[in-house]
Design an enzyme around this catalytic site. Structure first.
Site, PDB file in Angstrom:
ATOM      1  N   ASP A   1      -9.123  -5.794  -5.235  1.00 42.87           N
ATOM      2  CA  ASP A   1      -8.766  -4.593  -4.481  1.00 42.87           C
ATOM      3  C   ASP A   1      -9.774  -3.491  -4.776  1.00 42.87           C
ATOM      4  O   ASP A   1      -9.944  -3.080  -5.923  1.00 42.87           O
ATOM      5  CB  ASP A   1      -7.351  -4.142  -4.871  1.00 42.87           C
ATOM      6  CG  ASP A   1      -6.820  -3.038  -3.967  1.00 42.87           C
ATOM      7  OD1 ASP A   1      -7.628  -2.369  -3.301  1.00 42.87           O
ATOM      8  OD2 ASP A   1      -5.595  -2.855  -3.927  1.00 42.87           O
TER       9      ASP A   1
ATOM     10  N   HIS B   1      -7.225  -5.677  -0.721  1.00 45.99           N
ATOM     11  CA  HIS B   1      -6.106  -4.735  -0.719  1.00 45.99           C
ATOM     12  C   HIS B   1      -4.922  -5.195   0.123  1.00 45.99           C
ATOM     13  O   HIS B   1      -3.840  -4.630   0.016  1.00 45.99           O
ATOM     14  CB  HIS B   1      -6.603  -3.378  -0.196  1.00 45.99           C
ATOM     15  CG  HIS B   1      -5.581  -2.295  -0.220  1.00 45.99           C
ATOM     16  ND1 HIS B   1      -5.021  -1.819  -1.392  1.00 45.99           N
ATOM     17  CD2 HIS B   1      -5.001  -1.582   0.793  1.00 45.99           C
ATOM     18  CE1 HIS B   1      -4.145  -0.866  -1.107  1.00 45.99           C
ATOM     19  NE2 HIS B   1      -4.110  -0.700   0.203  1.00 45.99           N
TER      20      HIS B   1
ATOM     21  N   SER C   1       0.829  -1.197   0.000  1.00 43.15           N
ATOM     22  CA  SER C   1       0.000   0.000   0.000  1.00 43.15           C
ATOM     23  C   SER C   1       0.871   1.258   0.000  1.00 43.15           C
ATOM     24  O   SER C   1       1.749   1.419  -0.850  1.00 43.15           O
ATOM     25  CB  SER C   1      -0.953  -0.033   1.200  1.00 43.15           C
ATOM     26  OG  SER C   1      -1.947   0.955   1.084  1.00 43.15           O
TER      27      SER C   1
END
Length: 258
Positions: A193, A221, A71
């Site tokens: 995601d 995610h 991320s």
């Protein structure tokens, strides 16, 4: 080969399996030094955050590492790999949030409003909703576990100051650095995601010619939390050199490269 993960704290549960499978794995870091910054520029903030893994590398590792960034941690990883190429031999970017313009309009918020917004991040309902977005499938019980673990860093006395300073600084904007990455890179992306669009996986793969792209099936995610065995196996194969590029899947095939 040492593996260092740089990731925003969110949810535990995968570190034990990664440690067992990959051997020398160092824990994520939190940029505590940010609390000392008063109205910093984004670059000053980035340099301060970099000091943490640099100190760790110099004091304990002292050899090239595999740097893993999930991320927003992917932005930290790219920035670190570009500015300290001698320390990083390979990169692993997981559902990378690297094309955002930093914190955008949030950087213009009055500090009082910013503190109110940051306080909201501790909210249990908000974090439960975030889990619904972040995971493909998650039980209510596990979601509460993730909330309780993911909120721990929010309760640290320096966290609010650090987060507000990060927000008003403009945050990380590494878009201009992506094509400067020279290290071989593994891109892992959750098939479902809902936080970072899958079209950005293909864009990142295109911007990093020395990269391989693998999609994580039935995953949101956070593949390193939701599918830790898959991620561990992928990283192990990537390090050993037995991985081939495999970007195609039903979700990615539907999205043309940018």
């Amino acid at each position: 080969m040492p593996v260092l993960a740089v990731a925003p704290a969110r949810c535990g549960g995968s570190s034990s399996s990664i440690n067992k499978s990959l051997g020398t794995v160092f824990p994520p870091f939190l940029p505590k030094e940010v609390e000392r910054i008063v109205d910093p520029s984004a670059r000053e903030l980035a340099m301060r955050i970099q000091r943490v893994p640099v100190k760790l590398w110099r004091s304990h590792i002292q050899r090239p590492i595999v740097l893993v960034g999930p991320s927003l941690g992917a932005a930290v990883a790219i920035d670190f790999a570009v500015n300290h190429p001698e320390t990083v031999t390979r990169l692993v970017l997981i559902d990378a949030s690297v094309y955002a313009e930093g914190t955008g309009h949030l950087s213009k918020l009055p500090r009082l409003v910013a503190y109110a917004g940051v306080a909201l991040l501790k909210s249990i309902p908000l974090r439960l909703y975030a889990n619904l977005l972040a995971f493909n499938k998650i039980s209510l019980g596990r979601s509460f576990d993730c909330v309780n673990i993911g909120r721990l860093h929010c309760l640290l006395p320096w966290w609010e100051d650090a987060t507000v300073n990060f927000m008003v600084s403009g945050g990380y904007d590494v878009r201009h650095q992506i094509k400067q990455v020279k290290q071989k890179t593994l891109i892992l992306w959750g098939e479902k995601d809902r936080i970072v669009n899958t079209d950005l996986a293909l864009r990142l793969h295109d911007d990093l010619p020395n990269s391989v792209l693998h999609q994580v099936p039935d995953c949101g995610h956070l593949p390193h939390v939701e599918k830790p065995e898959f991620v561990v196996e992928s990283i192990s194969n990537f390090i050993s050199g037995s991985m081939v590029d495999r970007p195609t899947s039903s979700a990615l095939e539907a999205v043309p490269p940018s």
